[in-house]
Design a protein around this motif. Sequence first.
Motif, mmCIF file in Angstrom:
data_model
loop_
_atom_site.group_PDB
_atom_site.id
_atom_site.type_symbol
_atom_site.label_atom_id
_atom_site.label_comp_id
_atom_site.label_asym_id
_atom_site.label_seq_id
_atom_site.Cartn_x
_atom_site.Cartn_y
_atom_site.Cartn_z
ATOM 1 N N TYR A 194 0.833 -1.207 0.000
ATOM 2 C CA TYR A 194 0.000 0.000 0.000
ATOM 3 C C TYR A 194 0.864 1.251 0.000
ATOM 4 N N ARG A 197 2.034 1.762 -3.421
ATOM 5 C CA ARG A 197 0.919 1.745 -4.375
ATOM 6 C C ARG A 197 1.059 0.612 -5.392
ATOM 7 N N ASP A 199 -0.561 -2.385 -4.590
ATOM 8 C CA ASP A 199 -1.579 -3.347 -4.186
ATOM 9 C C ASP A 199 -2.437 -3.817 -5.344
#
Length: 632
Positions: A194, A197, A199
């Motif tokens: 996460y 970024r 995910d």
Amino acid sequence: MRFQPFLALWVVLLVSVPLIAQDDIQKEKPPIQIRVVCDDNYPPYVFRDETGALQGIIPDQWRAWSLVTGIGVQFDAMDWAKAQAEMRTGKADVIDSIFRTPEREQFYDFLSPYADIPVSVYSHKSIGGLAKIQDLKGFRIAVKEGDAAVEVLKEKGIRDFLFFPSYETIIRAAKNDEVRIFCIDEPPAEYFLYKYRLDQEFHKVLTLYSGQFHRAVLKTRSPLRDGRDLYQVLSKGFAAISPSVYTEINDRWMGQHIGRTVNWIPILIVLAIALGITLVLSLFIVALRLEVARRTAELIQKNRALLASERKNRAFISALPDLFLTLDREGRYIDIKTSNPAILIGDEKELLGHSIAEVGLPPDLVTKMLDAISRALSSQGVVVIEYDLDVIEGRRHFEARIVRLAGEADLVLFIVRDTSAQHDMQEQLARSLREKETLLREIHHRVKNNLQVVSSLIHLQSAALNNEQDRGLLEETQQRIRTMAQVHELLYRSDRFSSIEMTDYLEQLLDELSSAYYETRVRVEVQMDIDPMEVSIDIATPLGLIFNEAVTNAFKYAYGGREKGELRISLKRHKNGLRCFTIADDGPGLPENWQEKAKTSLGFTLIETLVQQIKGHLEVLGTAGTTLIITF
């Protein structure tokens, strides 16, 4: 349920009493102090904030333990591999956040587990078909150095790894498209995916296993200064911490909702303290960002250097005609590099992840290659094999050199070269040599036959002569011709065409002379002492003629009127490199004026001429029998 005052006091103390860090040791140390090592990048259990300060569940629990026991804690967080090395070498007292494995149980005593940690494998969304652990074979898996997951993967047959110092460096590599599959514990994996970024780009494909966090001490530990055992002190200290304190610490970092009425007073106190800390630390943010920018520039520069090095290696491989194969102990293709795909047995994608027995190689070649792999892994030397194989461009001959990869216990490197041109040339040379050998053998055979024809003609001519002396001369000439023919007969039967073995040659000549002078031969004891010796045809023929003249003369004149006699023949090699050929009989010897008669003797003239031909020296002794000594 409301917060009790006791719980609020704990929260204040946990925030306000920091651990003793490596770079911030208190001037006044507690009476007893221990050193704890841990991973420094495992959120939310332990990680560093923007200022580099350690925070998370594990640091807070150690603060609580220190308050309960009154023992100081020097908490050092670092790369996980370094933390294990510090602990194994006795530089630390306790290691935290460690999984319990059979290998580690040999060195550590583990405290009770305090957290369940799933360990999972993640892959890029573009990769499919990874439903079980065996599907990972043939892929390179990114892992953290010293991680217990590496041992589990090796037990499942996975051997190809790419090691990183921390989980965050793995995620950064994935961000830069350098990593496609990695194995990470789930809590930090979710945090970093996460954070960077990713995910939506990477997903969990399978859970490898579920481990538990432990704290561990060395089995070879020493007692504390007050004589207590560290393991017991640790166990009692963590058991003495109130469950509500553990709950508060977990809720703080896990972000769980508390389903109860909140007492805002301690929270406001905490917020006030946090605000004060934030204001103080805000002065360092600009400097920290500048440092981060500088470090980022350095990493970019290093990454460019690595990419340039990789491009250089690829150019180097593309300039070579060889095939580079990385195989494991079972013969499974791990990596393939070549500038000429036509020398492969099939498409590269069809070979990777499969063993040599599964791709259609002949069974005898599979056995030869597996034996070479085993010898290379055990001897750590270079093993060379040759074989013929049908590849994409046709039937080819290959030479393979197999060597164990440095630092790998089960991987070998095959350097395969197409040697078809050299092999074909060697085959042509071998055929040409065999043809020439056949031709030389035929030449010697025909020369021998021609000499035998000449000998037969002389024999027929001698039968037409009435003069006994003339017939004797022709018979001597005939024997000389047979002596030369015998050289060619031996060369025809031998594997060598430039030299003959003197023992065989002289024994055969003696057999022929024994047949011609049978009545004399049965009364003569012949002693032959011949050293094993091969001589060229230029030496063998003169020696044979000298032997013929000397032995014939001995049979004719040395044993007349005697019931028995002795003939000694020797050919010896001296240490100075010279050879000595001796023929001696025990006859009456030579007359006083033998030198005058020898000038008109064809036999003696022939011996002298032959000795000169081999550049030798002749010595004649005639006192006790007749002895010829030729040194050459």
